[in-house]
Design a protein around this motif. Structure first.
Motif, mmCIF file in Angstrom:
data_model
loop_
_atom_site.group_PDB
_atom_site.id
_atom_site.type_symbol
_atom_site.label_atom_id
_atom_site.label_comp_id
_atom_site.label_asym_id
_atom_site.label_seq_id
_atom_site.Cartn_x
_atom_site.Cartn_y
_atom_site.Cartn_z
ATOM 1 N N LEU A 135 16.853 -5.950 3.628
ATOM 2 C CA LEU A 135 17.990 -5.541 2.804
ATOM 3 C C LEU A 135 19.299 -5.760 3.543
ATOM 4 O O LEU A 135 19.406 -5.484 4.746
ATOM 5 C CB LEU A 135 17.877 -4.066 2.411
ATOM 6 N N ILE A 136 20.289 -6.269 2.814
ATOM 7 C CA ILE A 136 21.643 -6.425 3.325
ATOM 8 C C ILE A 136 22.510 -5.417 2.583
ATOM 9 O O ILE A 136 22.653 -5.493 1.359
ATOM 10 C CB ILE A 136 22.188 -7.850 3.105
ATOM 11 N N SER A 137 23.062 -4.460 3.305
ATOM 12 C CA SER A 137 23.856 -3.416 2.669
ATOM 13 C C SER A 137 25.068 -3.118 3.536
ATOM 14 O O SER A 137 24.921 -2.693 4.680
ATOM 15 C CB SER A 137 23.014 -2.138 2.492
ATOM 16 N N GLU A 138 26.263 -3.358 2.987
ATOM 17 C CA GLU A 138 27.509 -3.114 3.716
ATOM 18 C C GLU A 138 27.463 -3.774 5.093
ATOM 19 O O GLU A 138 27.822 -3.177 6.111
ATOM 20 C CB GLU A 138 27.780 -1.613 3.836
ATOM 21 N N ASN A 139 26.977 -5.011 5.116
ATOM 22 C CA ASN A 139 26.876 -5.803 6.343
ATOM 23 C C ASN A 139 25.892 -5.238 7.353
ATOM 24 O O ASN A 139 25.890 -5.619 8.517
ATOM 25 C CB ASN A 139 28.249 -5.985 7.011
ATOM 26 N N ARG A 140 25.026 -4.339 6.901
ATOM 27 C CA ARG A 140 23.939 -3.846 7.741
ATOM 28 C C ARG A 140 22.656 -4.552 7.326
ATOM 29 O O ARG A 140 22.459 -4.876 6.162
ATOM 30 C CB ARG A 140 23.757 -2.337 7.586
ATOM 31 N N VAL A 141 21.792 -4.793 8.291
ATOM 32 C CA VAL A 141 20.473 -5.358 8.026
ATOM 33 C C VAL A 141 19.453 -4.241 8.187
ATOM 34 O O VAL A 141 19.455 -3.531 9.202
ATOM 35 C CB VAL A 141 20.154 -6.515 8.995
ATOM 36 N N GLN A 142 18.599 -4.068 7.176
ATOM 37 C CA GLN A 142 17.562 -3.052 7.251
ATOM 38 C C GLN A 142 16.234 -3.650 6.794
ATOM 39 O O GLN A 142 16.184 -4.512 5.918
ATOM 40 C CB GLN A 142 17.940 -1.839 6.404
ATOM 41 N N LEU A 143 15.173 -3.164 7.402
ATOM 42 C CA LEU A 143 13.831 -3.682 7.159
ATOM 43 C C LEU A 143 13.012 -2.630 6.421
ATOM 44 O O LEU A 143 12.965 -1.465 6.834
ATOM 45 C CB LEU A 143 13.171 -4.034 8.486
ATOM 46 N N THR A 144 12.388 -3.031 5.321
ATOM 47 C CA THR A 144 11.606 -2.099 4.507
ATOM 48 C C THR A 144 10.159 -2.592 4.404
ATOM 49 O O THR A 144 9.753 -3.508 5.095
ATOM 50 C CB THR A 144 12.212 -1.974 3.098
ATOM 51 N N ASP A 145 9.397 -1.977 3.500
ATOM 52 C CA ASP A 145 8.009 -2.366 3.217
ATOM 53 C C ASP A 145 7.164 -2.396 4.496
ATOM 54 O O ASP A 145 6.649 -3.429 4.916
ATOM 55 C CB ASP A 145 7.952 -3.727 2.516
ATOM 56 N N LEU A 146 7.023 -1.222 5.096
ATOM 57 C CA LEU A 146 6.349 -1.113 6.386
ATOM 58 C C LEU A 146 4.866 -0.790 6.257
ATOM 59 O O LEU A 146 4.198 -0.559 7.268
ATOM 60 C CB LEU A 146 7.023 -0.012 7.216
ATOM 61 N N GLY A 147 4.335 -0.774 5.033
ATOM 62 C CA GLY A 147 2.983 -0.284 4.806
ATOM 63 C C GLY A 147 1.905 -0.934 5.648
ATOM 64 O O GLY A 147 1.026 -0.254 6.182
ATOM 65 N N PHE A 148 1.955 -2.251 5.808
ATOM 66 C CA PHE A 148 0.910 -2.930 6.575
ATOM 67 C C PHE A 148 0.969 -2.585 8.052
ATOM 68 O O PHE A 148 -0.039 -2.669 8.756
ATOM 69 C CB PHE A 148 0.990 -4.445 6.381
ATOM 70 N N SER A 149 2.147 -2.200 8.541
ATOM 71 C CA SER A 149 2.251 -1.850 9.956
ATOM 72 C C SER A 149 1.496 -0.557 10.267
ATOM 73 O O SER A 149 1.199 -0.277 11.426
ATOM 74 C CB SER A 149 3.724 -1.700 10.359
ATOM 75 N N PHE A 150 1.167 0.218 9.237
ATOM 76 C CA PHE A 150 0.388 1.441 9.433
ATOM 77 C C PHE A 150 -1.117 1.183 9.391
ATOM 78 O O PHE A 150 -1.905 2.024 9.825
ATOM 79 C CB PHE A 150 0.718 2.482 8.357
ATOM 80 N N LEU A 151 -1.516 0.049 8.841
ATOM 81 C CA LEU A 151 -2.935 -0.238 8.609
ATOM 82 C C LEU A 151 -3.520 -1.057 9.754
ATOM 83 O O LEU A 151 -2.798 -1.761 10.469
ATOM 84 C CB LEU A 151 -3.111 -0.988 7.292
ATOM 85 N N PRO A 152 -4.842 -1.013 9.920
ATOM 86 C CA PRO A 152 -5.479 -1.785 10.999
ATOM 87 C C PRO A 152 -5.248 -3.284 10.840
ATOM 88 O O PRO A 152 -5.234 -3.805 9.718
ATOM 89 C CB PRO A 152 -6.965 -1.432 10.851
ATOM 90 N N ALA A 153 -5.049 -3.977 11.954
ATOM 91 C CA ALA A 153 -4.935 -5.428 11.929
ATOM 92 C C ALA A 153 -6.211 -6.026 11.344
ATOM 93 O O ALA A 153 -7.314 -5.549 11.608
ATOM 94 C CB ALA A 153 -4.693 -5.966 13.329
ATOM 95 N N GLY A 154 -6.049 -7.052 10.555
ATOM 96 C CA GLY A 154 -7.180 -7.654 9.847
ATOM 97 C C GLY A 154 -7.145 -7.329 8.369
ATOM 98 O O GLY A 154 -7.728 -8.056 7.555
ATOM 99 N N ILE A 155 -6.448 -6.251 7.999
ATOM 100 C CA ILE A 155 -6.202 -5.957 6.586
ATOM 101 C C ILE A 155 -4.847 -6.569 6.268
ATOM 102 O O ILE A 155 -3.799 -6.026 6.636
ATOM 103 C CB ILE A 155 -6.203 -4.440 6.315
ATOM 104 N N GLU A 156 -4.862 -7.724 5.631
ATOM 105 C CA GLU A 156 -3.656 -8.521 5.479
ATOM 106 C C GLU A 156 -3.367 -8.808 4.016
ATOM 107 O O GLU A 156 -4.268 -8.848 3.186
ATOM 108 C CB GLU A 156 -3.792 -9.849 6.239
ATOM 109 N N ARG A 157 -2.103 -9.031 3.726
ATOM 110 C CA ARG A 157 -1.714 -9.446 2.387
ATOM 111 C C ARG A 157 -2.224 -10.862 2.131
ATOM 112 O O ARG A 157 -2.153 -11.727 3.005
ATOM 113 C CB ARG A 157 -0.196 -9.396 2.247
ATOM 114 N N GLU A 158 -2.704 -11.083 0.926
ATOM 115 C CA GLU A 158 -3.409 -12.331 0.632
ATOM 116 C C GLU A 158 -2.480 -13.507 0.324
ATOM 117 O O GLU A 158 -2.787 -14.638 0.633
ATOM 118 C CB GLU A 158 -4.348 -12.127 -0.569
ATOM 119 N N ASP A 159 -1.344 -13.249 -0.308
ATOM 120 C CA ASP A 159 -0.700 -14.347 -1.014
ATOM 121 C C ASP A 159 0.667 -14.779 -0.518
ATOM 122 O O ASP A 159 1.180 -15.785 -0.973
ATOM 123 C CB ASP A 159 -0.561 -13.978 -2.500
#
Length: 329
Positions: free
Chosen positions: A150-174
């Protein structure tokens, strides 16, 4: 009413004795198949976002622990995590609701590469690397896309952190920004270099405006991207080299850490716009107050010398004290 699997606005949800009212059901998060909701606290009327992550009970219990760890860190550039709750086969994560354009929307709004400020794009890339370097190695995002930035007021922010909580190997398919090791779902092969790959693809798009793989157009064709070689004619060689190295098929051929990439982008910026980016208080600042002259890098004068956060004269770290974020190095 309340519970996982809700898809309709107007629903009341209770999490740890807090009452939330779902006023809008968002598109699915960029993390595959997980719904997100714009909600308001029924007592304070403040706006929040709830992400609903599906999985087995045991897996989600571990994911909740990681989400709590990240909440305690309160890292700058990430949504603050206020609450988590296990409900059936879902983990509900309550974060602040960040307003702004996604990077995808921002790039579309800015137009083609000819109309873009190259220095501004590199600066945004540098800031994104800074956020990721603070996540690593404990948390690997693993689902970087222009929609998750996200770009907001010239700030950069990172969202959608769900996979970072899950074990490696469970990956988004597409999604086309995933690294080769994610396609084979090898948990042993996934690490910081996985986000380096995703960042490299995104940086390529930021610099050139083209959705094509920077090395092998055939890889992009599989996910509906343009199948042609990118025209690097107007892109400095140093930046092309960074992109190409980040997007190597073999992980051992990529930079080992995102911090290494951040340093290289910083070096390029210092050479290209040294007077605007110098960190020393000099005559290039407005009266020595720690603010850039209006228009530097295309940002308002309120952006501080680190290029990452607002600074109030005489109050070092004011923004972090106010918002509770970790002080940047």
């Amino acid at each position: 009413m309340g519970g996982p699997g809700m898809r309709f606005a107007g629903t009341e949800l209770i999490i740890n004795q807090r009452h939330y009212f779902i006023n809008k059901v968002e598109r699915c998060s960029s993390t595959e198949g997980w719904a997100s909701y714009q909600v308001s606290d029924m007592r304070t009327h403040l706006q929040f976002r709830i992400t609903e992550i599906a999985g087995t009970r045991a897996m989600l219990a571990l994911a909740r622990q990681k989400a709590k760890r990240l909440a305690e860190l309160r890292l700058y550039g990430l949504p603050l995590i206020y609450d988590t709750s296990l409900s059936g086969e879902s983990l509900l994560v309550v974060t602040d609701s960040i307003q702004g354009y996604t990077l995808k929307e921002y790039l579309s709004y800015r137009g083609g590469p000819a109309s873009r400020d190259l220095v501004l794009m590199v600066e945004y890339g540098r800031r994104l690397c800074g956020i990721l370097s603070r996540l690593h190695p404990a948390f690997i995002h693993r689902a970087l896309t222009p929609e998750s930035i996200l770009i907001s007021e010239n700030r950069v922010q990172l969202t959608d952190l769900g996979f970072s909580f899950l074990p490696a190997g469970i990956e988004r398919e597409d999604h086309p920004y995933r690294a080769p090791e994610q396609r084979v779902k090898s948990s042993a092969e996934i690490g910081c270099w996985t986000d380096v790959y995703g960042f490299g693809i995104i940086l390529s798009e930021m610099l050139t405006g083209e959705r094509s793989h920077p090395i092998d157009p055939g890889l992009g064709k599989r996910v509906g991207w343009e199948k042609h070689l990118i025209d690097w004619q107007d892109i400095p060689g140093e930046l092309k080299e960074i992109v190409v190295q980040c997007t190597q098929e073999m992980k051992d051929c990529r930079p080992k850490t995102i911090e290494e990439v951040r340093r290289r982008l910083s070096t390029w910026l210092l050479v290209r716009k040294g007077e605007e980016l110098t960190l020393s208080r000099s005559d290039s600042y407005n009266g020595g107050c720690g603010c850039y002259p209006s228009g530097s890098l295309g940002f308002p004068g309120s952006i501080g010398p680190s290029g990452d956060r607002p600074v109030v004269p005489g109050e070092r770290g004011y923004a972090n004290q106010k918002f509770g974020h970790q002080e940047l190095a």
